[in-house]
Write a protein that holds these residues in place. Structure first.
Motif, PDB file in Angstrom:
ATOM      1  N   VAL A   1       2.130   1.811  -3.471  1.00 26.33           N
ATOM      2  CA  VAL A   1       1.079   2.324  -4.365  1.00 26.33           C
ATOM      3  C   VAL A   1       0.806   3.801  -4.064  1.00 26.33           C
ATOM      4  O   VAL A   1       0.685   4.620  -4.984  1.00 26.33           O
TER       5      VAL A   1
ATOM      6  N   ILE B   1      -5.416  -4.435  -2.760  1.00 20.31           N
ATOM      7  CA  ILE B   1      -4.871  -3.087  -2.671  1.00 20.31           C
ATOM      8  C   ILE B   1      -5.096  -2.498  -4.049  1.00 20.31           C
ATOM      9  O   ILE B   1      -4.571  -3.014  -5.053  1.00 20.31           O
TER      10      ILE B   1
ATOM     11  N   ALA C   1       0.834  -1.205   0.000  1.00 22.56           N
ATOM     12  CA  ALA C   1       0.000   0.000   0.000  1.00 22.56           C
ATOM     13  C   ALA C   1       0.867   1.253   0.000  1.00 22.56           C
ATOM     14  O   ALA C   1       0.584   2.224  -0.708  1.00 22.56           O
TER      15      ALA C   1
ATOM     16  N   PHE D   1      -6.050   1.021  -6.746  1.00 24.26           N
ATOM     17  CA  PHE D   1      -5.996   2.439  -7.050  1.00 24.26           C
ATOM     18  C   PHE D   1      -6.703   2.663  -8.376  1.00 24.26           C
ATOM     19  O   PHE D   1      -6.557   1.870  -9.312  1.00 24.26           O
TER      20      PHE D   1
ATOM     21  N   CYS E   1      -4.575   4.918  -2.268  1.00 23.78           N
ATOM     22  CA  CYS E   1      -5.005   3.550  -2.560  1.00 23.78           C
ATOM     23  C   CYS E   1      -6.109   3.176  -1.579  1.00 23.78           C
ATOM     24  O   CYS E   1      -6.353   3.892  -0.607  1.00 23.78           O
TER      25      CYS E   1
ATOM     26  N   HIS F   1       1.128   6.648  -6.754  1.00 22.30           N
ATOM     27  CA  HIS F   1      -0.133   7.176  -7.286  1.00 22.30           C
ATOM     28  C   HIS F   1      -0.832   8.198  -6.386  1.00 22.30           C
ATOM     29  O   HIS F   1      -1.833   8.774  -6.792  1.00 22.30           O
TER      30      HIS F   1
END
Length: 111
Positions: free
Chosen positions: A76, A102, A73, A104, A83, A80
């Protein structure tokens, strides 16, 4: 689909997966049929039917599992900006093996 896709397909090696992170007890991999642009599944390598079937003797495994979920997580979020982490129970749980998604992004398929 079988009752336990993760034991019968992923952990047996019958369905190849793109691994994200792995320990002796936990595997994180890209979902085989993603519903989101980023969709990673994290599972214990030992069969545990769901979050609510965990027993006191499973505490160390749960801590290790959550540590891997946290690392994935974190990666991510770093890439990004956000998430979600999801687990399903009861009728919502298609595969009867404890797992965390997980994710996104917006769903790839609209319902």
């Amino acid at each position: 689909m079988s009752e336990d896709f993760y034991c019968e397909e992923v952990l047996s090696g019958r369905t190849p997966v793109q691994k994200v992170l792995e320990t002796d007890n936990v595997l994180a991999f890209h979902h085989t049929r993603p519903f989101y642009p980023v969709h990673i599944v994290t599972i214990p390598k030992r069969h545990i039917p769901s979050l609510i079937t965990l027993e006191e003797g499973d505490n160390a495994l749960l801590i290790e599992l959550m540590d891997i979920v946290k690392k994935v997580a974190s990666q991510v979020v770093s890439e990004h900006g956000a998430c979600k982490m999801i687990t399903n129970l009861g009728e919502y749980q298609d595969s009867k093996h404890l797992h965390f998604h997980i994710i996104f992004g917006k769903p790839l398929i609209k319902s």
